[in-house]
Design an enzyme around this catalytic site. Structure first.
Site, mmCIF file in Angstrom:
data_model
loop_
_atom_site.group_PDB
_atom_site.id
_atom_site.type_symbol
_atom_site.label_atom_id
_atom_site.label_comp_id
_atom_site.label_asym_id
_atom_site.label_seq_id
_atom_site.Cartn_x
_atom_site.Cartn_y
_atom_site.Cartn_z
ATOM 1 N N SER A 12 91.988 66.563 -104.955
ATOM 2 C CA SER A 12 92.627 67.803 -105.382
ATOM 3 C C SER A 12 92.387 68.091 -106.861
ATOM 4 O O SER A 12 92.542 69.224 -107.305
ATOM 5 C CB SER A 12 94.135 67.730 -105.126
ATOM 6 O OG SER A 12 94.689 66.624 -105.811
ATOM 7 N N GLY A 44 100.252 68.073 -102.879
ATOM 8 C CA GLY A 44 101.419 67.447 -102.268
ATOM 9 C C GLY A 44 102.582 68.396 -102.045
ATOM 10 O O GLY A 44 103.494 68.099 -101.277
ATOM 11 N N CYS A 75 91.724 60.872 -101.755
ATOM 12 C CA CYS A 75 93.055 61.471 -101.911
ATOM 13 C C CYS A 75 93.901 61.052 -100.721
ATOM 14 O O CYS A 75 93.586 61.399 -99.574
ATOM 15 C CB CYS A 75 92.922 62.997 -101.954
ATOM 16 S SG CYS A 75 94.488 63.887 -101.939
ATOM 17 N N THR A 77 96.917 62.029 -99.875
ATOM 18 C CA THR A 77 97.596 63.165 -99.245
ATOM 19 C C THR A 77 96.667 63.870 -98.266
ATOM 20 O O THR A 77 97.038 64.162 -97.122
ATOM 21 C CB THR A 77 98.094 64.149 -100.314
ATOM 22 O OG1 THR A 77 99.024 63.479 -101.167
ATOM 23 C CG2 THR A 77 98.772 65.350 -99.688
ATOM 24 N N CYS A 190 98.086 57.096 -104.950
ATOM 25 C CA CYS A 190 97.502 58.371 -105.331
ATOM 26 C C CYS A 190 96.379 58.028 -106.295
ATOM 27 O O CYS A 190 96.593 57.257 -107.238
ATOM 28 C CB CYS A 190 98.538 59.276 -105.999
ATOM 29 S SG CYS A 190 97.842 60.782 -106.747
ATOM 30 N N THR A 191 95.193 58.588 -106.066
ATOM 31 C CA THR A 191 94.052 58.174 -106.879
ATOM 32 C C THR A 191 94.166 58.626 -108.334
ATOM 33 O O THR A 191 93.422 58.144 -109.193
ATOM 34 C CB THR A 191 92.729 58.700 -106.281
ATOM 35 O OG1 THR A 191 92.814 60.113 -106.069
ATOM 36 C CG2 THR A 191 92.421 57.993 -104.967
#
Length: 265
Positions: A12, A44, A75, A77, A190-191
């Site tokens: 993202s 998110g 990602c 998410t 979360c990256t």
């Protein structure tokens, strides 16, 4: 196996650069394409149905245009929501996903107290709960959702100030003491978060192992590519595409530090 095109990394925003950086060490000749859906950041907060539809539509275009050899969804998410659907939609392209590193955390913990620091979407996802049930049923796993950390990581990476107090407010719930035991592993689910690890270490109430999945994701990409991994340098530079089509000299410089040239429409 996919075509002879680049390996496409998707996130993202800037978080997937933590994964791309590890992949570059292991695959020095592989052409890389980084795609950031920054027009939708932070993803998110999206309703799940809307986000899933957006991801499927976006990947239809990306795969038709760039014919990637493989895709890394860098990602949590995006992958926990749409990974299965993307694989069904594009069976000709291998997908490497990102899921919370709950299994390695359960294998490493001494205290049995693990925290998973993630976006609210990843915390809500049934996928995350099933990982806990499958691999960490003997542990106490605390899920900590942060609305703000991914954005704070972007600010930090771009050189904007982020206060210690603001970071501590987001991570403090990760630290649990119970019957003489303390949390000893925090999974960075979360990256974006590994960009803040050194800050986390300084402000944490006690030392923990901050588990960054980037290296494991890169190793999985190497396995997926196998003999199809490039063995000679590419003629073209590695590229980055941002869906908001930004014209930001600071972003151009930042991406150059990762070996990427920002493409604009």
């Amino acid at each position: 196996m996919g075509s002879g095109g680049p390996v496409l990394f998707f996130d993202s925003g800037l978080g997937g650069l933590t994964v791309l950086r590890e992949a570059r060490y292991l695959l020095p000749y592989e052409p890389l394409l980084y795609v950031a859906d920054d027009a939708a950041f932070p993803i998110g907060r999206w309703p799940e149905a809307d986000l899933k539809a957006r991801l499927l539509t976006l990947f239809d275009k990306l795969i038709a245009t760039h014919e990637p050899k493989a895709v890394v969804i860098a990602c949590n998410t995006a992958f926990t929501l749409a990974g299965d659907a993307l694989r069904r939609a594009h069976p000709q392209v291998p997908f490497v996903g990102t899921v919370p590193a709950i299994k390695p955390a359960a294998e490493r913990t001494a205290s049995g107290l693990i925290s998973v620091l993630a976006t609210p979407g990843t915390v809500r996802r049934a996928y995350t709960r099933s990982l806990i049930e499958s691999f960490a049923s003997q542990c106490h796993v605390r899920l900590v959702g942060s609305d703000l950390l991914a954005e704070m990581a972007e600010y930090h990476l771009r050189g904007d100030p982020v206060a210690d107090e603001a970071l501590l407010a987001e991570i403090s719930d990760c630290f649990l003491e119970s019957e003489g035991r303390r949390t000893d592993i925090v999974v960075l689910a979360c990256t974006h978060y590994p960009f803040l690890t050194n800050r986390f270490r300084k402000i944490a109430p006690w030392p923990v192992d901050w588990l960054d999945p980037a290296e494991a994701i890169a190793r999985q990409l190497v396995r997926v590519l196998g003999a199809d991994a490039a063995s000679a340098p590419a003629d073209t530079p590695d590229r980055a595409i941002f869906t908001s089509n930004p014209k930001d000299p600071a972003l151009v410089r930042l991406l150059a530090g990762f070996g990427l040239v920002l493409e604009r429409d």
